[in-house]
Structures are given as C-alpha cells and as structure tokens.
Design a protein around this motif. Sequence first.
Motif, short mmCIF file in Angstrom:
data_model
loop_
_atom_site.label_atom_id
_atom_site.label_comp_id
_atom_site.label_asym_id
_atom_site.label_seq_id
_atom_site.Cartn_x
_atom_site.Cartn_y
_atom_site.Cartn_z
N PRO A 26 0.87 -1.32 -0.10
CA PRO A 26 -0.09 -0.04 0.18
C PRO A 26 0.69 1.28 -0.07
O PRO A 26 2.15 1.37 0.47
N VAL A 27 0.40 2.27 -0.50
CA VAL A 27 0.91 3.69 -0.55
C VAL A 27 0.96 4.17 0.99
O VAL A 27 -0.06 4.08 1.73
N GLU A 28 1.75 4.93 1.07
CA GLU A 28 1.95 5.80 2.42
C GLU A 28 1.14 7.25 2.13
O GLU A 28 1.65 7.73 1.00
N VAL A 29 0.28 7.74 2.77
CA VAL A 29 -0.25 8.97 2.57
C VAL A 29 -0.22 9.71 3.88
O VAL A 29 -0.58 9.19 5.04
N VAL A 30 0.16 10.95 3.66
CA VAL A 30 0.58 11.94 4.79
C VAL A 30 -0.64 13.19 4.43
O VAL A 30 -0.28 13.67 3.18
N LEU A 31 -1.27 13.42 5.44
CA LEU A 31 -2.20 14.81 4.95
C LEU A 31 -2.00 15.91 5.95
O LEU A 31 -1.59 15.62 7.20
N ASP A 32 -1.97 17.10 5.56
CA ASP A 32 -1.96 18.20 6.33
C ASP A 32 -3.19 19.27 5.72
O ASP A 32 -3.85 18.61 4.67
N ARG A 33 -3.07 20.26 6.27
CA ARG A 33 -4.19 21.14 5.76
C ARG A 33 -3.96 21.72 4.55
O ARG A 33 -5.01 22.06 3.37
N GLU A 34 -2.99 21.51 3.61
CA GLU A 34 -2.53 21.98 2.29
C GLU A 34 -2.31 20.92 1.35
O GLU A 34 -2.44 21.36 0.21
N GLU A 35 -1.67 19.71 1.95
CA GLU A 35 -1.23 18.98 0.86
C GLU A 35 -1.38 17.31 1.21
O GLU A 35 -1.52 16.93 2.52
N ILE A 36 -1.71 16.64 0.15
CA ILE A 36 -1.62 14.97 0.34
C ILE A 36 -0.41 14.75 -0.22
O ILE A 36 -0.18 14.88 -1.25
N SER A 37 0.67 14.19 0.66
CA SER A 37 1.75 13.33 0.06
C SER A 37 1.37 11.89 -0.21
O SER A 37 0.89 11.22 0.80
N VAL A 38 1.97 11.37 -1.41
CA VAL A 38 1.62 10.09 -1.50
C VAL A 38 3.09 9.39 -1.89
O VAL A 38 3.59 9.63 -2.88
N VAL A 39 3.36 8.43 -0.87
CA VAL A 39 4.65 7.69 -1.08
C VAL A 39 4.39 6.22 -1.39
O VAL A 39 3.74 5.68 -0.62
N GLY A 40 5.12 5.67 -2.46
CA GLY A 40 5.09 4.08 -2.69
C GLY A 40 6.32 3.80 -2.57
O GLY A 40 7.34 4.23 -2.94
N ARG A 41 6.49 2.24 -2.36
CA ARG A 41 7.42 1.58 -2.33
C ARG A 41 7.93 1.01 -3.74
O ARG A 41 7.15 0.34 -4.10
N LEU A 42 9.04 1.29 -4.28
CA LEU A 42 9.38 0.60 -5.46
C LEU A 42 10.26 -0.55 -5.19
O LEU A 42 10.99 -0.57 -4.20
N PRO A 43 10.08 -1.51 -6.20
CA PRO A 43 10.93 -2.82 -6.03
C PRO A 43 12.30 -2.61 -6.03
O PRO A 43 12.73 -1.70 -6.98
N GLU A 44 13.15 -3.04 -5.03
CA GLU A 44 14.65 -2.80 -5.35
C GLU A 44 15.22 -3.62 -6.41
O GLU A 44 14.94 -4.87 -6.70
N PRO A 45 15.97 -3.05 -7.64
CA PRO A 45 16.50 -3.78 -8.34
C PRO A 45 17.19 -5.20 -8.29
O PRO A 45 17.98 -5.06 -7.40
N ALA A 46 17.00 -6.20 -8.67
CA ALA A 46 17.79 -7.44 -8.30
C ALA A 46 19.43 -7.19 -8.61
O ALA A 46 19.96 -7.65 -7.64
N ALA A 47 19.76 -6.43 -9.56
CA ALA A 47 21.20 -6.13 -9.76
C ALA A 47 21.86 -5.25 -8.66
O ALA A 47 23.14 -5.01 -8.49
N ALA A 48 20.94 -4.59 -7.62
CA ALA A 48 21.47 -3.94 -6.56
C ALA A 48 22.13 -4.71 -5.52
O ALA A 48 22.74 -4.23 -4.75
N ARG A 49 21.71 -6.03 -5.55
CA ARG A 49 22.40 -7.01 -4.37
C ARG A 49 23.73 -7.50 -4.63
O ARG A 49 23.94 -7.44 -6.13
N GLY A 50 24.72 -7.36 -3.90
CA GLY A 50 26.01 -7.87 -4.12
C GLY A 50 27.02 -6.84 -4.73
O GLY A 50 28.00 -7.33 -5.46
#
Length: 173
Positions: A26-50
């Motif tokens: 699920p996405v992370e949603v943070v609200l305040d009076r002015e803004e909605i922030s939507v933050v999602g998790r991208l899968p880490e590239p397999a090549a980033a290991r090792g």
Amino acid sequence: MTTSEAVEKVRGWFTGRLPEDWFEGPVEVVLDREEISVVGRLPEPAAARGVSETERAAMLAGHIQRFREDTRERRMAIAREAEHRFGQRVSWGVVCGDVREMFTTLSVPVMTRLRQPERRVLDTLVEAGVARSRSDALAWCVRLVGKHTDDWLADLRDALRHVERARAAGPQV
C-alpha cells in the motif's frame, strides 16, 4: 470526519486509482491542511544486491529517476483528479531500498512570532552558514527536532488518534 478517517479515505482512493504494478504494498499517505503526500515503495532492482554501496546508491537513484520520468504524465493526471476531488495539492514520492525521495512538495509559509532569544538562534544558524535565511533556519530546526523526537511524536500522534475515536463515539451536537 476525523483525521484518520480522512487518511483512510484518501489512501483508499489512491489505492483504487493507481496502477497495480507501480508499487509494492500500500501507498503511504500523509495529510495536512494544504497537501496530500503519496509515497509508494518501488521494488529494489535485483542487480542492486551484491554490489558496492557506491554502485548500489547510483543504481537506486537511476531506478527512482526512471520511475519518475516514465510515470510523470499519469501521476500528474491522477494528481489533478485528486486535487479536484479532495481540494488539496498532491505531492509524490517513492522509497526504494533505504532511499526515500520526494518528487514534488509544497513549501508553505507559516506565520510565527518569535521573541529575541529564538530569533538569535535563527540568526546564529544563518551567520554560521547552516541556513541561508531565518526561514531556512527555522525549517532546519523543525527537521532536527522531528528527527530526534520521532518516538515522542509517534506517541503523540497515536494519542491524538485515540482522542479522535473518543470524539467520534461521543454524542453528536
């Protein structure tokens, strides 16, 4: 509507609206009076290991940049829909591995009254080159406090959620 209900409503709408292949979980949603922030998790590239930390950091940065460019038009269209629906600006960000990057955020002026001792703190930060202006110095202070009091702030937010539930369960006037 309570704050937690508002977050659930907005998160539910985004979860239903976003393409399923964009984010892990699920996405992370943070609200305040002015803004909605939507933050999602991208899968880490397999090549980033090792690989070395330097190569991994560059790979994650490239992966995030590719996602940002490839999804820009659709994100903007979804943001326009959300802004019309909820009446607030939408900011986007992602998390990939241990990297968190916000693509767009609002910078909102906040009115505050400071006495001389507090102004002197800000001026010291400016004079020392830590910040460019009093405004930057105040933002730096807020980030520093937030960083060093995460547990306390989390407890406070949790207590506020309990207060919201108690208010919602009480008599409606």
